[in-house]
Design a protein around this motif. Structure first.
Motif, PDB file in Angstrom:
ATOM      1  N   VAL A 233     -18.774 -10.889 -26.482  1.00  0.00           N
ATOM      2  CA  VAL A 233     -19.317 -10.766 -28.002  1.00  0.00           C
ATOM      3  C   VAL A 233     -20.671 -10.389 -28.179  1.00  0.00           C
ATOM      4  O   VAL A 233     -20.902  -9.531 -28.926  1.00  0.00           O
TER       5      VAL A 233
ATOM      6  N   VAL B 216     -21.031  -6.456 -27.237  1.00  0.00           N
ATOM      7  CA  VAL B 216     -20.506  -5.791 -28.248  1.00  0.00           C
ATOM      8  C   VAL B 216     -21.268  -5.811 -29.395  1.00  0.00           C
ATOM      9  O   VAL B 216     -21.597  -4.689 -30.187  1.00  0.00           O
ATOM     10  N   ARG B 217     -21.816  -6.858 -29.829  1.00  0.00           N
ATOM     11  CA  ARG B 217     -22.835  -6.922 -31.010  1.00  0.00           C
ATOM     12  C   ARG B 217     -24.059  -6.289 -31.008  1.00  0.00           C
ATOM     13  O   ARG B 217     -24.402  -5.472 -31.722  1.00  0.00           O
TER      14      ARG B 217
ATOM     15  N   ASP C 138     -23.146  -2.329 -31.026  1.00  0.00           N
ATOM     16  CA  ASP C 138     -23.381  -1.939 -32.379  1.00  0.00           C
ATOM     17  C   ASP C 138     -24.542  -1.729 -32.828  1.00  0.00           C
ATOM     18  O   ASP C 138     -24.589  -0.645 -33.880  1.00  0.00           O
TER      19      ASP C 138
ATOM     20  N   ILE D 279     -26.133   1.247 -31.531  1.00  0.00           N
ATOM     21  CA  ILE D 279     -25.128   2.655 -32.187  1.00  0.00           C
ATOM     22  C   ILE D 279     -25.757   2.975 -33.214  1.00  0.00           C
ATOM     23  O   ILE D 279     -25.864   4.288 -33.745  1.00  0.00           O
TER      24      ILE D 279
ATOM     25  N   ARG E 185      -3.970 -12.008 -20.230  1.00  0.00           N
ATOM     26  CA  ARG E 185      -3.826 -13.395 -20.804  1.00  0.00           C
ATOM     27  C   ARG E 185      -4.397 -13.504 -22.169  1.00  0.00           C
ATOM     28  O   ARG E 185      -4.147 -14.410 -22.684  1.00  0.00           O
ATOM     29  N   GLY E 186      -4.753 -12.270 -22.538  1.00  0.00           N
ATOM     30  CA  GLY E 186      -5.335 -12.700 -24.104  1.00  0.00           C
ATOM     31  C   GLY E 186      -6.757 -13.219 -24.033  1.00  0.00           C
ATOM     32  O   GLY E 186      -7.206 -13.838 -25.049  1.00  0.00           O
ATOM     33  N   GLU E 187      -7.423 -13.474 -22.836  1.00  0.00           N
ATOM     34  CA  GLU E 187      -8.670 -14.272 -22.982  1.00  0.00           C
ATOM     35  C   GLU E 187      -9.715 -13.248 -22.918  1.00  0.00           C
ATOM     36  O   GLU E 187     -10.675 -13.516 -22.635  1.00  0.00           O
ATOM     37  N   MET E 188      -9.621 -11.963 -22.674  1.00  0.00           N
ATOM     38  CA  MET E 188     -10.663 -11.106 -22.743  1.00  0.00           C
ATOM     39  C   MET E 188     -10.186  -9.664 -23.791  1.00  0.00           C
ATOM     40  O   MET E 188      -9.090  -9.351 -23.742  1.00  0.00           O
ATOM     41  N   MET E 189     -11.444  -9.268 -24.551  1.00  0.00           N
ATOM     42  CA  MET E 189     -11.057  -8.301 -25.423  1.00  0.00           C
ATOM     43  C   MET E 189     -10.866  -6.985 -24.564  1.00  0.00           C
ATOM     44  O   MET E 189     -11.228  -6.672 -23.373  1.00  0.00           O
ATOM     45  N   SER E 190      -9.574  -6.386 -25.115  1.00  0.00           N
ATOM     46  CA  SER E 190      -9.165  -5.202 -24.107  1.00  0.00           C
ATOM     47  C   SER E 190     -10.048  -3.866 -24.707  1.00  0.00           C
ATOM     48  O   SER E 190     -10.819  -3.971 -25.746  1.00  0.00           O
TER      49      SER E 190
ATOM     50  N   ASP F 121      -9.485  -3.137 -28.168  1.00  0.00           N
ATOM     51  CA  ASP F 121     -10.267  -3.881 -29.147  1.00  0.00           C
ATOM     52  C   ASP F 121     -11.585  -3.785 -29.334  1.00  0.00           C
ATOM     53  O   ASP F 121     -12.161  -3.403 -30.733  1.00  0.00           O
TER      54      ASP F 121
ATOM     55  N   ILE G  90     -13.630  -2.099 -32.660  1.00  0.00           N
ATOM     56  CA  ILE G  90     -14.658  -2.712 -33.543  1.00  0.00           C
ATOM     57  C   ILE G  90     -15.993  -1.756 -33.555  1.00  0.00           C
ATOM     58  O   ILE G  90     -16.324  -1.717 -34.687  1.00  0.00           O
ATOM     59  N   LEU G  91     -16.115  -0.963 -32.330  1.00  0.00           N
ATOM     60  CA  LEU G  91     -17.441  -0.175 -32.571  1.00  0.00           C
ATOM     61  C   LEU G  91     -17.208   1.139 -32.936  1.00  0.00           C
ATOM     62  O   LEU G  91     -17.989   1.984 -33.343  1.00  0.00           O
ATOM     63  N   ALA G  92     -15.799   1.730 -33.246  1.00  0.00           N
ATOM     64  CA  ALA G  92     -15.410   2.948 -33.735  1.00  0.00           C
ATOM     65  C   ALA G  92     -16.253   4.083 -33.229  1.00  0.00           C
ATOM     66  O   ALA G  92     -16.786   4.936 -33.861  1.00  0.00           O
TER      67      ALA G  92
ATOM     68  N   PRO H 129      -5.378 -17.050 -28.681  1.00  0.00           N
ATOM     69  CA  PRO H 129      -6.076 -16.681 -27.360  1.00  0.00           C
ATOM     70  C   PRO H 129      -7.406 -16.162 -27.959  1.00  0.00           C
ATOM     71  O   PRO H 129      -7.704 -15.771 -29.064  1.00  0.00           O
ATOM     72  N   SER H 130      -8.369 -16.479 -26.789  1.00  0.00           N
ATOM     73  CA  SER H 130      -9.815 -16.480 -27.128  1.00  0.00           C
ATOM     74  C   SER H 130     -10.234 -15.115 -27.399  1.00  0.00           C
ATOM     75  O   SER H 130     -11.212 -14.901 -28.167  1.00  0.00           O
ATOM     76  N   LYS H 131      -9.571 -14.164 -27.270  1.00  0.00           N
ATOM     77  CA  LYS H 131      -9.976 -12.635 -27.568  1.00  0.00           C
ATOM     78  C   LYS H 131      -9.857 -12.700 -29.000  1.00  0.00           C
ATOM     79  O   LYS H 131     -10.693 -11.791 -29.538  1.00  0.00           O
TER      80      LYS H 131
ATOM     81  N   LYS I  34     -12.652 -11.512 -31.467  1.00  0.00           N
ATOM     82  CA  LYS I  34     -12.553 -10.220 -32.266  1.00  0.00           C
ATOM     83  C   LYS I  34     -12.834 -10.610 -33.915  1.00  0.00           C
ATOM     84  O   LYS I  34     -13.661  -9.989 -34.596  1.00  0.00           O
TER      85      LYS I  34
ATOM     86  N   LEU J 175     -16.872 -11.298 -34.159  1.00  0.00           N
ATOM     87  CA  LEU J 175     -17.626 -10.262 -34.188  1.00  0.00           C
ATOM     88  C   LEU J 175     -17.360  -9.195 -35.482  1.00  0.00           C
ATOM     89  O   LEU J 175     -18.461  -9.118 -35.749  1.00  0.00           O
TER      90      LEU J 175
ATOM     91  N   LEU K 177     -20.626  -8.674 -37.693  1.00  0.00           N
ATOM     92  CA  LEU K 177     -21.064  -7.186 -37.556  1.00  0.00           C
ATOM     93  C   LEU K 177     -21.195  -6.489 -39.118  1.00  0.00           C
ATOM     94  O   LEU K 177     -21.938  -5.757 -39.289  1.00  0.00           O
TER      95      LEU K 177
ATOM     96  N   ASP L  80     -24.647  -7.489 -40.031  1.00  0.00           N
ATOM     97  CA  ASP L  80     -25.402  -6.806 -39.001  1.00  0.00           C
ATOM     98  C   ASP L  80     -25.608  -5.346 -39.562  1.00  0.00           C
ATOM     99  O   ASP L  80     -26.519  -4.787 -39.612  1.00  0.00           O
ATOM    100  N   ARG L  81     -24.381  -4.810 -39.916  1.00  0.00           N
ATOM    101  CA  ARG L  81     -24.560  -3.248 -40.346  1.00  0.00           C
ATOM    102  C   ARG L  81     -25.211  -3.192 -41.686  1.00  0.00           C
ATOM    103  O   ARG L  81     -25.770  -2.003 -41.732  1.00  0.00           O
TER     104      ARG L  81
ATOM    105  N   ARG M 177     -17.551   0.520 -41.730  1.00  0.00           N
ATOM    106  CA  ARG M 177     -18.122   1.622 -41.390  1.00  0.00           C
ATOM    107  C   ARG M 177     -16.868   2.587 -41.498  1.00  0.00           C
ATOM    108  O   ARG M 177     -16.011   2.311 -41.000  1.00  0.00           O
TER     109      ARG M 177
ATOM    110  N   ILE N  78     -20.526   8.412 -38.611  1.00  0.00           N
ATOM    111  CA  ILE N  78     -19.994   7.204 -39.442  1.00  0.00           C
ATOM    112  C   ILE N  78     -20.882   6.894 -40.381  1.00  0.00           C
ATOM    113  O   ILE N  78     -21.883   6.790 -40.108  1.00  0.00           O
TER     114      ILE N  78
END
Lengths: 266, 94
Positions: free
Chosen positions: A146, A149-150, A153, A156, A181-186, A189, A193-195, B14-16, B20, B23, B27, B30-31, B67, B76
């Protein structure tokens, strides 16, 4: 005229320097003339990652202040034809260089090299401004966390405000077992988020630590997954259309652990 | 494995997904460099105007800064997106 590419991230410790070193070597291995510029003044590190720390005589600040010629400050990497390093000053700080000086420096380098890669310092202050001011393109490095990624952003947004359109994203330290396992953003993902478009993905590979310990960029190990990842990125910078590295089956997943436990070799 | 079974029964997210969601929220602000209070102000003004003509589900009204690709494709740009569920269109205007 060569192209100036800045490698930036906002957050520290996400792999800017490692990326700069490996992509630089990757481009040099493809017969390009490459200058790597360490813009992290006061916190010099690119020399160490490249294994060139004992060969430095002059640095970036010496060049912009006119104490030496540019060509005398460039350290030639004897292992890779066409690869040169312009080290950062270690005993000065970010205010030692002005944006106009950086533009002039990059314009001089542009005449001699196909690619000028700038290793940007962490943060969004003067060091960042200096590093991006002369860039034609930007690569933003992030990890699937997180905070990274923040910050990516934010960077960018700042790049776009500086008319550096369409920065490319490099997602570093992906652990496929955790993603599954769904425990990390892919990758998807983070991309959503960042586009922004992705220039490459690099798995979390212990070989990077080992190669950095030795001062030998991991890209020279073509068998390592991280080495392949960096090679792909270098090819994409040269305009090749290379699919993203498939991380499936390369991680320490449950099946792999089971196989190892049972002594089955893949 | 146990974790995935627990996930299946909906005990923990799930923690992801948590990452998300958190975030995306952070954001937006922030943006835009605007406070949540500012968005609330816009939201209440929009509700005031729209309810003159349309019956809407106020609890479901969503307004967010995001965005989007600009029309000329040059990059963007920030955009204000409002999602307003309509219950009923009032036939007689006040």
């Amino acid at each position: 005229m060569g192209e100036v590419i800045v490698i930036t991230s906002g957050k520290g410790g996400v792999g800017k320097t490692t990326t700069t070193a490996n992509v630089g070597v990757g481009l040099a291995m493809r017969n390009k003339k490459v200058a790597l510029v360490d813009a992290d003044i006061g916190l010099r590190n690119l020399d160490l990652v490249l294994g060139l720390e004992n060969r430095i005589v002059f640095d970036l600040v010496d060049v912009v202040e006119g104490r030496c010629k540019l060509r005398n400050a460039l350290v030639k990497d004897k292992r890779f034809d066409g690869l040169y390093l312009l080290p950062a000053a270690q005993t000065r700080d970010k205010t030692a260089v002005k944006p106009e000086q950086m533009i002039k420096l990059c314009n001089d380098l542009r005449k001699e090299f196909d690619f000028v890669l700038i290793d940007c310092p962490a943060g969004i202050e003067q060091g960042f401004n200096n590093a991006v001011v002369a860039a034609d393109r930007a690569i933003v490095v992030t990890t699937p966390e997180v905070s990274a990624v923040r910050d990516a952003d934010r960077v960018i947004g700042l790049l776009e405000a500086k008319e550096l359109r369409n920065p490319r994203l490099l997602i570093n330290r992906i652990r496929n077992d955790m993603v599954r396992r769904g425990e990390m953003m892919s990758i998807e993902d983070v991309k959503d988020i960042l586009a922004v478009d992705i220039i490459g993905i690099v798995p979390d590979d212990e070989k990077i630590v080992i190669s950095t310990n030795r001062g030998e960029p991991v890209i020279t190990d073509g068998k390592s997954l991280a080495g392949q990842a960096y090679n792909n990125i270098a090819r994409r910078i040269l305009g090749e259309d290379v699919p993203l590295l498939d991380l499936e089956g390369h991680d320490e997943g449950f099946m792999l652990k089971l196989k190892k436990f049972l002594g089955i070799k893949n | 494995m146990l974790q995935s079974i627990m996930n299946f029964f909906g005990k923990t997210k799930p923690s992801k997904e948590v990452a998300k969601d958190r975030l995306k929220l952070v954001l937006i602000h922030d943006r835009a460099n605007v406070s949540p209070q500012f968005l609330e102000m816009i939201k209440s003004e929009i509700i005031k105007v729209i309810t003159n003509y349309i019956e809407i589900d106020e609890s479901e009204l969503e307004i967010q800064l995001t965005r989007t690709q600009s029309e000329d494709g040059q990059g963007i740009v920030p955009a204000l997106i409002a999602n307003i569920p309509i219950k009923n269109v009032k036939t007689k205007t006040k």
